[in-house]
Design a protein around this motif. Structure first.
Motif, mmCIF file in Angstrom:
data_model
loop_
_atom_site.group_PDB
_atom_site.id
_atom_site.type_symbol
_atom_site.label_atom_id
_atom_site.label_comp_id
_atom_site.label_asym_id
_atom_site.label_seq_id
_atom_site.Cartn_x
_atom_site.Cartn_y
_atom_site.Cartn_z
ATOM 1 N N GLY A 34 0.805 -1.221 0.000
ATOM 2 C CA GLY A 34 0.000 0.000 0.000
ATOM 3 C C GLY A 34 0.835 1.267 0.000
ATOM 4 N N ARG A 35 2.045 1.172 -0.550
ATOM 5 C CA ARG A 35 2.939 2.336 -0.589
ATOM 6 C C ARG A 35 3.973 2.147 -1.702
ATOM 7 N N PRO A 36 4.634 3.237 -2.090
ATOM 8 C CA PRO A 36 5.703 3.111 -3.083
ATOM 9 C C PRO A 36 6.860 2.282 -2.543
ATOM 10 N N VAL A 37 7.562 1.627 -3.447
ATOM 11 C CA VAL A 37 8.734 0.824 -3.097
ATOM 12 C C VAL A 37 9.955 1.455 -3.747
ATOM 13 N N HIS A 38 10.975 1.692 -2.945
ATOM 14 C CA HIS A 38 12.244 2.206 -3.460
ATOM 15 C C HIS A 38 13.099 1.007 -3.837
ATOM 16 N N THR A 39 13.721 1.081 -5.015
ATOM 17 C CA THR A 39 14.501 -0.040 -5.514
ATOM 18 C C THR A 39 15.711 0.450 -6.291
ATOM 19 N N THR A 40 16.679 -0.413 -6.420
ATOM 20 C CA THR A 40 17.834 -0.151 -7.271
ATOM 21 C C THR A 40 17.850 -1.220 -8.340
ATOM 22 N N THR A 41 17.952 -0.800 -9.590
ATOM 23 C CA THR A 41 17.976 -1.749 -10.699
ATOM 24 C C THR A 41 19.296 -1.611 -11.457
ATOM 25 N N ALA A 42 19.689 -2.713 -12.095
ATOM 26 C CA ALA A 42 20.923 -2.719 -12.877
ATOM 27 C C ALA A 42 20.729 -3.559 -14.119
ATOM 28 N N ASP A 43 21.296 -3.092 -15.209
ATOM 29 C CA ASP A 43 21.335 -3.881 -16.437
ATOM 30 C C ASP A 43 22.591 -3.497 -17.193
ATOM 31 N N ILE A 44 22.670 -3.842 -18.459
ATOM 32 C CA ILE A 44 23.888 -3.570 -19.222
ATOM 33 C C ILE A 44 24.147 -2.081 -19.400
ATOM 34 N N HIS A 45 23.140 -1.248 -19.177
ATOM 35 C CA HIS A 45 23.290 0.190 -19.363
ATOM 36 C C HIS A 45 23.634 0.931 -18.077
ATOM 37 N N GLY A 46 23.588 0.266 -16.922
ATOM 38 C CA GLY A 46 23.944 0.920 -15.675
ATOM 39 C C GLY A 46 23.064 0.520 -14.514
ATOM 40 N N VAL A 47 23.098 1.355 -13.475
ATOM 41 C CA VAL A 47 22.364 1.123 -12.235
ATOM 42 C C VAL A 47 21.564 2.372 -11.921
ATOM 43 N N TRP A 48 20.289 2.187 -11.521
ATOM 44 C CA TRP A 48 19.418 3.316 -11.224
ATOM 45 C C TRP A 48 18.665 3.099 -9.923
ATOM 46 N N SER A 49 18.452 4.203 -9.205
ATOM 47 C CA SER A 49 17.574 4.195 -8.038
ATOM 48 C C SER A 49 16.201 4.638 -8.512
ATOM 49 N N LEU A 50 15.185 3.821 -8.241
ATOM 50 C CA LEU A 50 13.831 4.090 -8.728
ATOM 51 C C LEU A 50 12.824 3.996 -7.597
ATOM 52 N N VAL A 51 11.653 4.596 -7.835
ATOM 53 C CA VAL A 51 10.495 4.437 -6.970
ATOM 54 C C VAL A 51 9.403 3.825 -7.831
ATOM 55 N N VAL A 52 8.822 2.717 -7.362
ATOM 56 C CA VAL A 52 7.736 2.046 -8.082
ATOM 57 C C VAL A 52 6.483 2.169 -7.219
ATOM 58 N N TYR A 53 5.410 2.694 -7.824
ATOM 59 C CA TYR A 53 4.169 2.947 -7.110
ATOM 60 C C TYR A 53 3.185 1.792 -7.304
ATOM 61 N N PRO A 54 2.207 1.672 -6.403
ATOM 62 C CA PRO A 54 1.217 0.592 -6.523
ATOM 63 C C PRO A 54 0.448 0.578 -7.846
ATOM 64 N N ASP A 55 0.342 1.742 -8.524
ATOM 65 C CA ASP A 55 -0.370 1.789 -9.808
ATOM 66 C C ASP A 55 0.526 1.444 -10.992
ATOM 67 N N GLY A 56 1.819 1.125 -10.719
ATOM 68 C CA GLY A 56 2.748 0.752 -11.784
ATOM 69 C C GLY A 56 3.617 1.881 -12.284
#
Length: 101
Positions: A34-56
């Motif tokens: 019931g809240r946004p999730v803070h995440t770190t993602t990585a792929d071949i292009h780099g690493v990013w800090s993101l916020v993902v909300y319940p609505d996508g």
């Protein structure tokens, strides 16, 4: 994908499908909490800090500013990809090297 220290395999036919599956999983987690999730993602292009909300909705996480750890992770990720790509190219008989940084 790693969630709270536990690794979960994510597969797909291409990078876009893998990204979509990861986003779906994190969105479901955000909805469950019931809240946004803070995440770190990585792929071949780099690493990013993101916020993902319940609505996508997915946005860059600007709440903490540049994190030196993330910058180091980006550099390490690029270095690992360089090594992997160059090793594969050597197997194929190519002598030129790529540099991602």
């Amino acid at each position: 994908m790693t969630i709270n220290g536990i690794r979960y395999p994510v597969t797909g036919q291409d990078l876009a499908q893998v990204r979509a599956r990861i986003t779906e999983t994190i969105t479901a987690t955000a909805a469950k909490l019931g809240r946004p999730v803070h995440t770190t993602t990585a792929d071949i292009h780099g690493v990013w800090s993101l916020v993902v909300y319940p609505d996508g909705t997915v946005e860059e996480d600007t709440s903490t500013g540049p994190d030196p750890t993330v910058l180091q992770a980006r550099q390490r990720s690029a270095h690992l990809w360089e090594e992997a790509i160059n090793a594969d190219n050597r197997k194929r008989g190519y002598s030129s090297k790529i540099n991602l940084l």
